[in-house]
Every structure is written in C-alpha cells, then in structure tokens.
Enzyme design. Structure first.
Site, mmCIF file in Angstrom:
data_model
loop_
_atom_site.group_PDB
_atom_site.id
_atom_site.type_symbol
_atom_site.label_atom_id
_atom_site.label_comp_id
_atom_site.label_asym_id
_atom_site.label_seq_id
_atom_site.Cartn_x
_atom_site.Cartn_y
_atom_site.Cartn_z
ATOM 1 N N SER A 13 0.824 -1.205 0.000
ATOM 2 C CA SER A 13 0.000 0.000 0.000
ATOM 3 C C SER A 13 0.865 1.265 0.000
ATOM 4 O O SER A 13 0.366 2.331 -0.317
ATOM 5 C CB SER A 13 -0.908 0.000 1.233
ATOM 6 O OG SER A 13 -0.126 -0.092 2.409
ATOM 7 N N TYR A 44 -4.370 1.227 3.673
ATOM 8 C CA TYR A 44 -5.318 0.164 3.354
ATOM 9 C C TYR A 44 -5.964 -0.379 4.640
ATOM 10 O O TYR A 44 -7.063 -0.911 4.607
ATOM 11 C CB TYR A 44 -4.599 -0.992 2.657
ATOM 12 C CG TYR A 44 -4.321 -0.805 1.170
ATOM 13 C CD1 TYR A 44 -4.346 0.452 0.568
ATOM 14 C CD2 TYR A 44 -4.030 -1.912 0.380
ATOM 15 C CE1 TYR A 44 -4.086 0.585 -0.787
ATOM 16 C CE2 TYR A 44 -3.773 -1.784 -0.974
ATOM 17 C CZ TYR A 44 -3.790 -0.527 -1.556
ATOM 18 O OH TYR A 44 -3.533 -0.402 -2.898
ATOM 19 N N GLY A 45 -5.225 -0.255 5.750
ATOM 20 C CA GLY A 45 -5.609 -0.931 6.989
ATOM 21 C C GLY A 45 -6.912 -0.484 7.610
ATOM 22 O O GLY A 45 -7.428 -1.124 8.519
ATOM 23 N N CYS A 75 2.127 -6.362 1.525
ATOM 24 C CA CYS A 75 1.187 -5.695 2.434
ATOM 25 C C CYS A 75 0.336 -6.740 3.165
ATOM 26 O O CYS A 75 -0.345 -7.550 2.522
ATOM 27 C CB CYS A 75 0.293 -4.777 1.606
ATOM 28 S SG CYS A 75 -0.976 -3.935 2.547
ATOM 29 N N ASN A 76 0.367 -6.710 4.481
ATOM 30 C CA ASN A 76 -0.425 -7.678 5.256
ATOM 31 C C ASN A 76 -1.917 -7.503 5.009
ATOM 32 O O ASN A 76 -2.658 -8.479 4.888
ATOM 33 C CB ASN A 76 -0.154 -7.498 6.753
ATOM 34 C CG ASN A 76 1.210 -8.000 7.160
ATOM 35 O OD1 ASN A 76 1.352 -9.077 7.696
ATOM 36 N ND2 ASN A 76 2.232 -7.215 6.881
ATOM 37 N N THR A 77 -2.356 -6.241 4.950
ATOM 38 C CA THR A 77 -3.793 -5.992 4.774
ATOM 39 C C THR A 77 -4.257 -6.521 3.414
ATOM 40 O O THR A 77 -5.291 -7.194 3.312
ATOM 41 C CB THR A 77 -4.101 -4.486 4.912
ATOM 42 O OG1 THR A 77 -3.587 -4.026 6.167
ATOM 43 C CG2 THR A 77 -5.577 -4.222 4.847
ATOM 44 N N GLU A 152 5.116 6.320 10.447
ATOM 45 C CA GLU A 152 5.365 7.143 9.256
ATOM 46 C C GLU A 152 5.831 8.551 9.648
ATOM 47 O O GLU A 152 6.592 9.175 8.919
ATOM 48 C CB GLU A 152 4.118 7.190 8.367
ATOM 49 C CG GLU A 152 3.860 5.815 7.765
ATOM 50 C CD GLU A 152 2.946 5.807 6.561
ATOM 51 O OE1 GLU A 152 2.381 6.847 6.215
ATOM 52 O OE2 GLU A 152 2.802 4.722 5.973
ATOM 53 N N CYS A 197 2.109 -6.454 10.303
ATOM 54 C CA CYS A 197 1.980 -5.222 9.505
ATOM 55 C C CYS A 197 3.377 -4.836 9.054
ATOM 56 O O CYS A 197 4.341 -4.939 9.831
ATOM 57 C CB CYS A 197 1.360 -4.116 10.369
ATOM 58 S SG CYS A 197 1.391 -2.499 9.564
ATOM 59 N N THR A 198 3.471 -4.391 7.814
ATOM 60 C CA THR A 198 4.772 -4.076 7.222
ATOM 61 C C THR A 198 5.574 -3.042 8.019
ATOM 62 O O THR A 198 6.799 -3.037 7.961
ATOM 63 C CB THR A 198 4.552 -3.475 5.825
ATOM 64 O OG1 THR A 198 3.547 -2.453 5.927
ATOM 65 C CG2 THR A 198 4.143 -4.523 4.836
ATOM 66 N N HIS A 199 4.866 -2.151 8.741
ATOM 67 C CA HIS A 199 5.561 -1.059 9.432
ATOM 68 C C HIS A 199 6.204 -1.470 10.753
ATOM 69 O O HIS A 199 7.144 -0.836 11.208
ATOM 70 C CB HIS A 199 4.570 0.063 9.736
ATOM 71 C CG HIS A 199 4.129 0.848 8.545
ATOM 72 N ND1 HIS A 199 3.611 0.255 7.418
ATOM 73 C CD2 HIS A 199 4.123 2.175 8.309
ATOM 74 C CE1 HIS A 199 3.302 1.197 6.542
ATOM 75 N NE2 HIS A 199 3.599 2.370 7.055
HETATM 76 N N1 DGL Z 1 0.965 -2.193 4.507
HETATM 77 C C1 DGL Z 1 -0.077 -2.238 5.515
HETATM 78 C C2 DGL Z 1 -0.049 -3.605 6.195
HETATM 79 O O1 DGL Z 1 0.947 -4.304 6.197
HETATM 80 C C3 DGL Z 1 0.065 -1.126 6.530
HETATM 81 C C4 DGL Z 1 -0.192 0.264 5.974
HETATM 82 C C5 DGL Z 1 -1.620 0.481 5.512
HETATM 83 O O2 DGL Z 1 -2.550 0.380 6.337
HETATM 84 O O3 DGL Z 1 -1.783 0.748 4.311
HETATM 85 O O4 DGL Z 1 -1.040 -4.010 6.743
#
Ligand code: DGL
Length: 280
Positions: A13, A44-45, A75-77, A152, A197-199
């Site tokens: 995302s 996206y989350g 992206c996990n979401t 972020e 989650c990627t972050h």
């Molecule tokens: N990349 C999203 C994840 O891994 C986190 C950032 C988002 O919510 O877009 O769930």
C-alpha cells in the site's frame, strides 16, 4: 549455463513493504525487482475488503504487465483481504505474507499461542487466526490502528526527540495491556509475537523492551524471501549485498515523499522513483 534473470513484482500500500523488499534483495541476489507502492491510496488498513481488493488487483495487474513473473504481496492488509482476488486476476504465481508469517511462528512457538499485532482490517479478516489454526496454533489478534501513522511520522526510537518516541511507547503499552487482558480471559499464553503489519519491524527494539524477555518477536520478511527463493529455485545468496539498484520503484503519490520515507524502511537511499497514476 547461467539461469535467466527472474523479475519479481513486489506490491504494498505504500512504504512498509520495503522491509520485505529488503529481505528479498538480500536473499535473491540474481533477481530483478519492480516495487509498487500505492502511496496515494494508503492506508489500506482502515478500508473495506471491496476497496482493498479493487486497489490491490489494479496494482497486481500493473506489475504483471510490467513483466513480473512472480508477485509478492508484501502488504499484510492486502494479503489478508485480497489474495484470492489477486490470484484470480493475474496469471503469474502470487505469494502473500500471512502464510509465511504464520509459518515463521509455527517454527518457533512452543505454547502454540501467538500474539499478532496488525491493522484493523487485517484483524477483522481473521486471516492470521485461520492461518495459525491450520498450523495447530491459536492467534490472539490485536488491532493497533495508531501505529502506522506514528511510524510514518518517525516517532520511533530513531527519533532524536525522546518525547516523541515516548508517545509511541505509551500507545504500544496500552495495546499490549489490552492484548494481555484478552489473552488471560481466553486462557491463552502467547510465547511468540508476530508483527502482522509491514511497518512494525521499525518498532522491534521498542517492543523488545516491553514484552517478556522470553517472547520471540517475528516478522514475515525473511520467511517470505526464503519461500520465494525456494519456489523459484533461485541460487542462495552467498553475500548480503542488497543494492536497491536492481529494483525499479513505482509510487502513486509524491516521488519525493517515497524517497525520503521509503529509505527508512529499506535501510538505504532510494535514488529513482517513477510516478504512476492508478486513478482513484
Ligand atoms: N501495509 C499495511 C499492512 O501491512 C500497513 C499500511 C496500511 O494500512 O496501508 O497491513
């Protein structure tokens, strides 16, 4: 005869998936990559399954048309909500990070109870719960919606202002306390913390100081990279050169923002980013 160079598309995302790209660059020294960050439409989350699936399918198709022979949904979401939709819309193999994250937990958890921290949408999908159940484990899924914006903004231990990282630390403490209370109610004893989650890998140090010393903290980046390497039969890395020069970077929002924020997630400068418009 040398093997033909494989081209791998990596989708996220925004910026967080660069933690997965970093592991892929290290693990697959002969591959070429194209990374697409849909930064104009993040997060996206907090979005619905329909919206996430629509965005993710558009992005996956773009990477396929750019020549990707294999797609990693970093992206996990998007992996939790849209993996089937993506697989139906492209012809190349697609790997998501939920399965590989659950694999990494299954390899180490003794109690077979896993605490998963993730976005709201990922938690509501119960994708980790299902993946853990398939591997004989129980998942306690805890939504942490404030963490992505804090990371972020750079309010991590890397921030020179300790008051800012203290805010993130307090938020984490509250989420962990909520998770601990829910675990006690459910009679669960998690010994593994999965960063869903990627972050969240950027909070690994902070988390390490907040959870019991014997709790393992895992993310899916390394397991994902090893799985891609196995599936492609690619040669293993002999050195750890992870130069981003083997990657083309595409972003749907400001290229400057992608460069400055992205380099924190990738751990090295990102020199060139192309802007791409995927519509609204
Ligand atoms: N990349 C999203 C994840 O891994 C986190 C950032 C988002 O919510 O877009 O769930």
């Amino acid at each position: 005869m040398s093997q033909p160079v494989v081209r791998i598309g990596v989708f996220d995302s925004g910026f967080g998936g660069l933690t997965v790209l970093r592991a892929l660059l290290e693990q697959l020294p002969a591959a070429e990559f194209c990374y697409l960050g849909d930064s104009a439409r993040l997060p996206y989350g907090s979005k619905s399954r329909e919206t996430v699936a629509r965005y993710a399918v558009e992005s996956a198709r773009l990477l396929e048309s750019d020549g990707a022979q294999y797609l990693v949904i970093a992206c996990n979401t998007a992996s939790a909500l849209a993996l089937d939709a993506i697989r139906e819309s492209v012809r190349v193999p697609v790997l998501g990070v939920i399965e590989t994250g659950a694999d990494s937990a299954a390899a180490v958890s003794v109690s077979r109870d896993v605490l998963v921290l993730a976005t709201d949408a990922t938690v509501q999908s119960h994708a980790y719960g299902a993946a853990c159940a398939e591997r004989g484990m129980r998942a306690l899924e805890q939504a942490c919606p404030l963490l992505v914006p804090l990371i972020e903004e750079g309010w991590t231990t890397a921030n020179p202002d300790p008051e800012r990282s203290a805010v993130t630390r307090r938020v984490l403490q509250l989420y962990l306390a909520e998770a601990a209370a829910r675990a006690a109610d459910a009679g669960m004893t998690p010994d593994t913390l999965l960063l869903g989650c990627t972050h969240y890998p950027l909070l690994r140090d902070m988390l390490g100081s907040l959870v019991p010393a014997n709790m393992r903290i895992l993310d899916s980046a390394q397991t994902t990279a090893r799985r891609v390497q196995r599936e492609l039969g690619a040669p293993a890395a002999s050195s750890s050169s992870a130069s981003s020069r083997r990657c083309r970077f595409l972003a749907t929002d400001s290229v400057e923002k992608f460069q400055s924020l992205g380099s924190r997630f990738l751990g090295q400068p990102i020199r060139e980013v192309e802007h791409i418009d995927l519509g609204g």
